[in-house]
Design an enzyme around this catalytic site. Structure first.
Site, PDB file in Angstrom:
ATOM      1  N   THR A  28      38.691  37.457  25.898  1.00 24.23           N
ATOM      2  CA  THR A  28      38.780  36.197  25.139  1.00 24.23           C
ATOM      3  C   THR A  28      37.844  36.177  23.941  1.00 24.23           C
ATOM      4  O   THR A  28      38.156  35.592  22.903  1.00 24.23           O
ATOM      5  CB  THR A  28      38.424  35.004  26.071  1.00 24.23           C
ATOM      6  OG1 THR A  28      39.385  34.970  27.106  1.00 24.23           O
ATOM      7  CG2 THR A  28      38.436  33.683  25.343  1.00 24.23           C
ATOM      8  N   ASP A  71      43.116  42.540  27.153  1.00 28.73           N
ATOM      9  CA  ASP A  71      42.790  41.457  28.071  1.00 28.73           C
ATOM     10  C   ASP A  71      42.292  42.182  29.332  1.00 28.73           C
ATOM     11  O   ASP A  71      42.903  43.165  29.756  1.00 28.73           O
ATOM     12  CB  ASP A  71      44.067  40.661  28.391  1.00 28.73           C
ATOM     13  CG  ASP A  71      43.793  39.453  29.271  1.00 28.73           C
ATOM     14  OD1 ASP A  71      44.122  38.336  28.854  1.00 28.73           O
ATOM     15  OD2 ASP A  71      43.268  39.632  30.398  1.00 28.73           O
ATOM     16  N   SER A  72      41.217  41.737  29.929  1.00 28.98           N
ATOM     17  CA  SER A  72      40.625  42.550  30.998  1.00 28.98           C
ATOM     18  C   SER A  72      41.503  42.621  32.244  1.00 28.98           C
ATOM     19  O   SER A  72      41.260  43.427  33.132  1.00 28.98           O
ATOM     20  CB  SER A  72      39.218  42.082  31.348  1.00 28.98           C
ATOM     21  OG  SER A  72      39.244  40.905  32.098  1.00 28.98           O
ATOM     22  N   ASP A 104      37.691  38.106  33.169  1.00 27.79           N
ATOM     23  CA  ASP A 104      38.482  38.147  34.411  1.00 27.79           C
ATOM     24  C   ASP A 104      38.083  39.306  35.328  1.00 27.79           C
ATOM     25  O   ASP A 104      37.970  39.128  36.541  1.00 27.79           O
ATOM     26  CB  ASP A 104      39.988  38.244  34.101  1.00 27.79           C
ATOM     27  CG  ASP A 104      40.534  36.940  33.538  1.00 27.79           C
ATOM     28  OD1 ASP A 104      39.819  35.918  33.595  1.00 27.79           O
ATOM     29  OD2 ASP A 104      41.680  36.944  33.040  1.00 27.79           O
ATOM     30  N   GLN A 291      34.987  36.803  53.058  1.00 29.15           N
ATOM     31  CA  GLN A 291      35.625  35.945  52.045  1.00 29.15           C
ATOM     32  C   GLN A 291      34.631  34.936  51.475  1.00 29.15           C
ATOM     33  O   GLN A 291      34.856  34.371  50.410  1.00 29.15           O
ATOM     34  CB  GLN A 291      36.792  35.170  52.677  1.00 29.15           C
ATOM     35  CG  GLN A 291      37.932  36.047  53.089  1.00 29.15           C
ATOM     36  CD  GLN A 291      39.044  35.289  53.800  1.00 29.15           C
ATOM     37  OE1 GLN A 291      39.117  34.054  53.745  1.00 29.15           O
ATOM     38  NE2 GLN A 291      39.912  36.016  54.460  1.00 29.15           N
ATOM     39  N   CYS A 292      33.532  34.688  52.211  1.00 26.72           N
ATOM     40  CA  CYS A 292      32.530  33.727  51.716  1.00 26.72           C
ATOM     41  C   CYS A 292      31.729  34.381  50.596  1.00 26.72           C
ATOM     42  O   CYS A 292      31.387  35.564  50.682  1.00 26.72           O
ATOM     43  CB  CYS A 292      31.553  33.351  52.829  1.00 26.72           C
ATOM     44  SG  CYS A 292      32.319  32.503  54.195  1.00 26.72           S
TER      45      CYS A 292
END
Ligand code: ASP
Length: 354
Positions: A28, A71-72, A104, A291-292
């Site tokens: 970006t 774009d990454s 990203d 996932q935390c």
């Protein structure tokens, strides 16, 4: 590939206090609206015109731009290796490096570079922006200017930062501890399980106790092989057996990152556990990452994780998924023995886990 190289005309004297190489990969930061109204990357010479402040630095600044700024979301292991190679090739000629990268997948690339560049003793600072440089409220200007300050900072001639970092929205984070957590505020990145390495206010306050120390005896080694036969599986309630079977039976698969619940817990269904057992017997590495975003995997804390160590699942402790993926691809590409890879997975090799 043909890289574009530009030497910036800064106010540097014949003997500038420091030199920095900026590598522009896209993101970006240097985007503009295209004819359809979507943001797309544009050429870096146009980017430079939008930051006249760069000329005020008493620094030698060179910019190398990827031939096609990306774009990454399009970045892959080939780009990681190209980027690492540019730094390796130019290592002795610059005091520091700034990588302009899309937000990203910045945490993935920063993690990959931390593994690739062994014995790094100079700053490699990733930064980017949430709003393009050409827009009035852009965060690009501050992010780049402070990243340049950090990349050229030294104490008695020794660089203050000797590792791969992400600088974003006033904070410097260890690259392989960082994660993009927000897409619509300027505070996009956090490193929940490791203290911030610096805060930029009126002064840049460094957190010396947590920065990697400078070691003049280390020589930079460039590790350029990544094996991408890795799957990331996020567990969820009701995950179908058929979906997991398809993934685990993927041809050539060498490792699975299991994104587990809480402190590393999984379902205890027989079919699931035998899928894990079979995979382990086939030599597929199984890596347990929570996932935390905060806290760590503790296999055996609950009965829903205590069977995992027996099956051969390795604990990723408090590693991020981004760093776990880069670490696995790096270790699988290193040609090390299975036992050695297992040993390195459960311990920090670049400060990526506790
Ligand atoms: N999609 C963009 C990228 O990652 C987002 C950004 O740069 O902030 O390249």
């Amino acid at each position: 590939m043909k890289y574009k190289i530009v030497n910036l005309n800064t106010s540097a004297t014949t003997n500038p206090k420091s030199s920095v190489l900026i590598i522009y990969t896209g993101g970006t930061f240097g985007m503009a609206l295209d004819e359809t109204g979507s943001l797309a990357p544009f050429n870096f010479s146009l980017v430079i015109e939008k930051i006249p402040e760069l000329k005020a630095f008493d620094l030698k600044i060179t910019v190398i731009s990827f031939p096609e700024p990306e774009d990454s979301s399009n970045i892959n292991t080939r780009h990681w290796v190209d980027l690492g190679y540019i730094i390796y090739e130019n290592y002795s000629q610059y005091d520091g490096f700034v990588v302009l990268h899309g937000t990203d997948t910045m945490a993935f690339t920063a993690s990959a570079l931390s593994f690739m560049l062994e014995g790094l003793n100079k700053p490699v600072i990733f930064t980017g922006a949430q709003i393009p440089i050409g827009f009035l409220r852009s965060d690009a200007r501050e992010n780049l200017i402070t990243a340049l300050e950090i990349a050229s900072a030294n104490n008695d001639g020794k660089p203050i930062v000797n590792e791969v970092c992400v600088y974003f929205n006033y904070f410097l984070l260890r690259g392989n501890r960082s994660q993009k957590l927000r897409s619509s505020t300027f505070a996009a990145f956090e490193s929940e399980n490791y203290p911030k390495l610096a805060e930029s206010g009126v002064f840049i306050e460094y957190n010396y106790a947590y920065l990697r120390p400078h070691d003049p005896n280390e020589k930079l080694k460039f590790n350029s092989h990544f094996d991408d036969n890795v799957a990331v599986v996020k567990l969820y309630p009701g995950i179908p057996q058929s979906v997991l079977e398809q993934i685990f039976n993927t041809e050539g698969l060498r490792a699975v990152i299991l994104e587990t619940f809480g402190s590393g817990n999984t379902m205890k269904y027989d079919w699931f556990l035998s899928l894990l057992r079979n995979a382990n017997e086939k030599g597929i590495f199984l890596y347990n990452v929570s996932q935390c975003i905060g806290g760590k995997v503790i296999q055996g804390r609950y009965e829903t994780s205590k069977m995992l160590s027996d099956i051969g699942v390795l604990s990723g402790s408090d590693i991020t998924t981004e760093a776990a993926l880069a670490k696995l691809m790096f270790l699988l590409g290193s040609g090390l023995s299975t036992e050695r890879v297992k040993d390195l997975l459960i311990r920090p090799i670049r400060g990526e886990m506790t």
